[in-house]
Design an enzyme around this catalytic site. Sequence first.
Site, PDB file in Angstrom:
ATOM      1  CG  ASN A 118       4.136   9.803 -11.073  1.00  0.00           C
ATOM      2  OD1 ASN A 118       3.284  10.162 -11.878  1.00  0.00           O
ATOM      3  ND2 ASN A 118       3.873   9.679  -9.787  1.00  0.00           N
TER       4      ASN A 118
ATOM      5  NE  ARG B  86      -3.796  -1.982   2.513  1.00  0.00           N
ATOM      6  CZ  ARG B  86      -4.762  -2.342   1.682  1.00  0.00           C
ATOM      7  NH1 ARG B  86      -5.065  -1.591   0.638  1.00  0.00           N
ATOM      8  NH2 ARG B  86      -5.427  -3.468   1.885  1.00  0.00           N
ATOM      9  CG  ASP B  87       1.477   5.688  -2.035  1.00  0.00           C
ATOM     10  OD1 ASP B  87       2.076   5.765  -3.114  1.00  0.00           O
ATOM     11  OD2 ASP B  87       1.587   6.534  -1.115  1.00  0.00           O
TER      12      ASP B  87
ATOM     13  CG  HIS C  12       6.950   3.273  -8.041  1.00  0.00           C
ATOM     14  ND1 HIS C  12       8.160   3.936  -8.039  1.00  0.00           N
ATOM     15  CD2 HIS C  12       6.011   4.223  -7.856  1.00  0.00           C
ATOM     16  CE1 HIS C  12       7.955   5.227  -7.854  1.00  0.00           C
ATOM     17  NE2 HIS C  12       6.647   5.434  -7.754  1.00  0.00           N
TER      18      HIS C  12
ATOM     19  CG  HIS D  53       1.504   5.392  -8.408  1.00  0.00           C
ATOM     20  ND1 HIS D  53       1.487   5.906  -7.128  1.00  0.00           N
ATOM     21  CD2 HIS D  53       2.694   5.772  -8.940  1.00  0.00           C
ATOM     22  CE1 HIS D  53       2.608   6.581  -6.911  1.00  0.00           C
ATOM     23  NE2 HIS D  53       3.361   6.517  -7.985  1.00  0.00           N
TER      24      HIS D  53
END
Length: 110
Positions: free
Chosen positions: A88, A30-31, A101, A103
Amino acid sequence: MEKECIFCNIIAGNTDTRFLYEDDTLVVFRDIHPHAPVHLLIVPRKHIRSINDLTPEEGGIVSRVTMVARDMAREQGVHKSGYKLLFNVERGGGQVIFHLHLHLIGGWGR
Ligand code: AMP
Ligand code: ZN
């Protein structure tokens, strides 16, 4: 493993981050600052700085990351309502952690 990289340290088990899924290629957690009810990070075990640095041989990693994101969306119950998948890339693209990574962001209005 890059000693100074937060995500390399998470992958190495040096933190108490819980993995929602892991395999030989990647981990999912989880972020820590979620932007939505569901905000997961799908992170290759291999330290690659960003999409810009991918070699042709590493293309399979991105494919795997994307497929697992799709499966995690289903597992989290957001596949029908919809979700975003976001890389990103470098500072101007909003990247702050320079370990590749993906998202997975969703869960609005379920
Ligand atoms: P990016 O801007 O694409 O580099 O995204 C990095 C993301 O990592 C941000 O959304 C952060 O909230 C998230 N993050 C930073 N440190 C941690 C951590 N220790 N555990 C989980 N997520 C983190
Ligand atoms: Zn790293």
